[in-house]
Scaffold this motif. Structure first.
Motif, PDB file in Angstrom:
ATOM      1  N   SER A  10     -33.319 -29.194  34.670  1.00 37.35           N
ATOM      2  CA  SER A  10     -33.520 -30.413  35.455  1.00 37.35           C
ATOM      3  C   SER A  10     -33.322 -31.614  35.025  1.00 37.35           C
ATOM      4  O   SER A  10     -33.236 -31.702  33.840  1.00 37.35           O
ATOM      5  CB  SER A  10     -35.336 -30.124  35.722  1.00 37.35           C
ATOM      6  OG  SER A  10     -35.425 -28.886  36.379  1.00 37.35           O
ATOM      7  N   ILE A  70     -43.134 -39.611  37.384  1.00 37.09           N
ATOM      8  CA  ILE A  70     -43.799 -38.338  36.861  1.00 37.09           C
ATOM      9  C   ILE A  70     -44.603 -37.876  37.979  1.00 37.09           C
ATOM     10  O   ILE A  70     -44.628 -36.470  37.957  1.00 37.09           O
ATOM     11  CB  ILE A  70     -44.108 -38.689  35.478  1.00 37.09           C
ATOM     12  CG1 ILE A  70     -43.019 -38.743  34.335  1.00 37.09           C
ATOM     13  CG2 ILE A  70     -45.045 -37.318  34.932  1.00 37.09           C
ATOM     14  CD1 ILE A  70     -43.541 -39.136  33.178  1.00 37.09           C
ATOM     15  N   ARG A  73     -43.073 -36.140  40.626  1.00 34.86           N
ATOM     16  CA  ARG A  73     -42.382 -34.820  40.129  1.00 34.86           C
ATOM     17  C   ARG A  73     -43.105 -33.943  40.074  1.00 34.86           C
ATOM     18  O   ARG A  73     -42.908 -32.606  40.358  1.00 34.86           O
ATOM     19  CB  ARG A  73     -41.483 -35.170  38.638  1.00 34.86           C
ATOM     20  CG  ARG A  73     -40.566 -34.343  38.317  1.00 34.86           C
ATOM     21  CD  ARG A  73     -39.873 -34.660  36.951  1.00 34.86           C
ATOM     22  NE  ARG A  73     -38.893 -33.761  36.750  1.00 34.86           N
ATOM     23  CZ  ARG A  73     -37.462 -34.095  37.060  1.00 34.86           C
ATOM     24  NH1 ARG A  73     -37.324 -35.458  37.511  1.00 34.86           N
ATOM     25  NH2 ARG A  73     -36.636 -33.311  36.772  1.00 34.86           N
ATOM     26  N   ALA A  84     -42.770 -25.929  34.167  1.00 34.51           N
ATOM     27  CA  ALA A  84     -42.553 -26.874  33.070  1.00 34.51           C
ATOM     28  C   ALA A  84     -41.000 -26.977  33.419  1.00 34.51           C
ATOM     29  O   ALA A  84     -40.337 -26.194  33.967  1.00 34.51           O
ATOM     30  CB  ALA A  84     -42.765 -26.372  31.799  1.00 34.51           C
ATOM     31  N   GLU A  85     -40.268 -28.118  32.864  1.00 35.20           N
ATOM     32  CA  GLU A  85     -38.932 -28.177  32.800  1.00 35.20           C
ATOM     33  C   GLU A  85     -38.302 -28.854  31.494  1.00 35.20           C
ATOM     34  O   GLU A  85     -39.008 -29.461  30.654  1.00 35.20           O
ATOM     35  CB  GLU A  85     -38.596 -29.469  33.917  1.00 35.20           C
ATOM     36  CG  GLU A  85     -39.138 -28.961  35.316  1.00 35.20           C
ATOM     37  CD  GLU A  85     -38.739 -30.201  36.279  1.00 35.20           C
ATOM     38  OE1 GLU A  85     -38.262 -29.829  37.415  1.00 35.20           O
ATOM     39  OE2 GLU A  85     -39.035 -31.304  35.841  1.00 35.20           O
ATOM     40  N   ILE A  87     -35.568 -31.435  30.552  1.00 28.73           N
ATOM     41  CA  ILE A  87     -34.901 -32.649  31.333  1.00 28.73           C
ATOM     42  C   ILE A  87     -33.854 -33.105  30.809  1.00 28.73           C
ATOM     43  O   ILE A  87     -33.464 -33.348  29.515  1.00 28.73           O
ATOM     44  CB  ILE A  87     -35.750 -33.664  31.214  1.00 28.73           C
ATOM     45  CG1 ILE A  87     -37.286 -33.204  31.891  1.00 28.73           C
ATOM     46  CG2 ILE A  87     -35.446 -34.977  32.066  1.00 28.73           C
ATOM     47  CD1 ILE A  87     -37.325 -33.050  33.248  1.00 28.73           C
ATOM     48  N   PHE A 119     -41.547 -39.361  29.014  1.00 24.87           N
ATOM     49  CA  PHE A 119     -42.237 -38.115  29.351  1.00 24.87           C
ATOM     50  C   PHE A 119     -43.246 -37.725  28.194  1.00 24.87           C
ATOM     51  O   PHE A 119     -43.846 -36.488  28.361  1.00 24.87           O
ATOM     52  CB  PHE A 119     -41.350 -37.122  29.526  1.00 24.87           C
ATOM     53  CG  PHE A 119     -40.529 -36.940  30.499  1.00 24.87           C
ATOM     54  CD1 PHE A 119     -41.002 -36.336  31.836  1.00 24.87           C
ATOM     55  CD2 PHE A 119     -39.074 -37.610  30.873  1.00 24.87           C
ATOM     56  CE1 PHE A 119     -40.183 -36.454  33.064  1.00 24.87           C
ATOM     57  CE2 PHE A 119     -38.368 -37.548  31.836  1.00 24.87           C
ATOM     58  CZ  PHE A 119     -38.991 -36.875  32.846  1.00 24.87           C
ATOM     59  N   PHE A 126     -42.767 -31.307  30.029  1.00 26.18           N
ATOM     60  CA  PHE A 126     -41.643 -31.724  29.924  1.00 26.18           C
ATOM     61  C   PHE A 126     -40.950 -31.624  28.733  1.00 26.18           C
ATOM     62  O   PHE A 126     -41.416 -32.200  27.591  1.00 26.18           O
ATOM     63  CB  PHE A 126     -41.720 -32.967  30.703  1.00 26.18           C
ATOM     64  CG  PHE A 126     -41.875 -33.134  31.944  1.00 26.18           C
ATOM     65  CD1 PHE A 126     -41.312 -32.573  33.196  1.00 26.18           C
ATOM     66  CD2 PHE A 126     -43.193 -33.863  32.403  1.00 26.18           C
ATOM     67  CE1 PHE A 126     -41.659 -32.723  34.333  1.00 26.18           C
ATOM     68  CE2 PHE A 126     -43.801 -34.022  33.825  1.00 26.18           C
ATOM     69  CZ  PHE A 126     -42.998 -33.337  34.680  1.00 26.18           C
TER      70      PHE A 126
END
Length: 361
Positions: A10, A70, A73, A84-85, A87, A119, A126
């Motif tokens: 992402s 955020i 997001r 979850a991602e 980044i 983040f 993240f």
């Protein structure tokens, strides 16, 4: 119960003036800048146009509200069923093309300092990836060491290296692999990074260029396996983004076939079969890849991870639930394997201590 879903690919959109404001004063006139006219969007730096794209709506009918903010997001993630991602940058993907050692290093430092802070309040949602300079491998090693000390859990290197940089089969990279392996920090090879992304023009170019952009990471995995780099550093894991996962089986089988057939010519000799190295040390994230799921037993399902590529046009937002369902439709697979592919394998790899589902809605 909805499984935990981690998007391994992402992107965040950086503040427009990030580099212009934070680079050392002597470099600011060459910092990343973006502009657009009625037809095209441009990213420029160091006196060069690094990216030119036709202006589009950027959303394809589905607005992404969390490109930067955020809280917004997380709302998009809940809407999409993503918990979850990992980044990666947007403009920062272009740092390997700056063609200036000092500018590249400073630009990486600016981004790495900013994104970790941006983040930091959500460590189990993240995982920002550091970006490393490659104009100098010495700089890459120093920046990775700095990022490890800052608490980074992964870092990105170009999927396709600039032509003047030693290729990944050179032992000049061993100093970087040693740092990553010692820190148990996975190295990411992302599609479309490093080299020129517009290779063809004319009929079919949009599709051809996207396909070719994924070749960089795939070729790089072959270089790392065949050169013995992964064999020398068994604690090093590499993962590819945005080039699917099915290629792993092809690569494993062709290298296994050629290794004994051409053993007289092979340098260096490997301590394991290429397929064993890939199964143990390479992972590949996919959005749409039913064939990878169907053939997961060739290398083991632990090589597979999921990604949405949010907020890009080719990403699965806001239809990730439907995309996930299609990937597994009519395939005999255990719930544990499915959960591993969708998030648990990646949670372990990227150090998410408490993988939690944001919502069952």
């Amino acid at each position: 119960m909805k499984p935990f879903v981690l998007s391994c690919d992402s992107h965040v959109v950086e503040p427009k003036d990030l580099w212009a404001e934070r680079l050392p004063a002597s470099l600011r006139d060459r910092a990343f800048r973006s502009r657009k006219d009625e037809k095209n969007f441009f990213v420029e730096a160091n006196g060069m146009t690094l990216l030119k794209m036709q202006v589009a709506d950027g959303v394809s009918g589905n607005e992404k509200i969390g490109r930067y903010e955020i809280d917004l997001r997380i709302k998009d993630m809940i809407r999409d069923g993503v918990d979850a991602e990992v980044i990666y940058p947007t403009t920062g993907l272009l740092t390997p093309r700056l063609n200036d050692r000092d500018l590249e290093l400073a630009s990486c430092e600016v981004y790495n300092d900013w994104v970790l802070k941006h983040f930091e309040a959500h460590p189990d949602i993240f995982v920002p990836a550091a970006i490393l300079p490659v104009c100098s491998i010495e700089d890459a090693v120093a920046e990775l060491k700095r990022c490890v000390s800052l608490g980074y859990r992964t870092a990105m290197i170009p999927g396709r290296l600039p032509t003047e940089v030693p290729k990944y089969n050179s032992d000049a990279w061993d100093a970087l692999w040693e740092v990553a392996a010692s820190a148990k920090l996975p190295m990411i090879l992302h599609s479309g990074t490093g080299g020129e992304t517009t290779m063809e023009r004319g009929f079919g170019a949009a599709l051809i260029n996207y396909m070719l952009s994924g070749r960089g990471p795939i070729d790089s995995v072959a270089y790392l396996v065949a050169s013995g780099a992964l064999d020398r550093f068994p604690d090093l894991t590499v993962a590819t983004m945005e080039c699917g996962s099915s290629y792993l089986n092809y690569l494993a089988e062709i290298l296994d076939e050629i290794y004994p057939a051409h053993i007289h010519y092979v340098r260096p000799k490997l301590s394991r079969k290429p397929s064993e190295i890939i199964a143990q040390q390479v992972k590949a994230a996919f959005s749409h890849d039913r064939s990878a799921v169907e053939n997961r037993h060739v290398l083991g399902h632990q090589t597979l991870m999921f990604a949405t590529d949010y907020p890009h046009l080719e990403g699965s937002f806001p239809y990730s639930r439907e995309v996930i369902a299609e990937n597994f439709r009519d395939i005999a697979i255990s719930e544990q394997e499915k959960a591993d592919i969708l998030g648990l394998t990646a949670a372990k790899l990227f150090g998410i201590a408490n993988p939690k589902v944001l919502t069952d809605a």
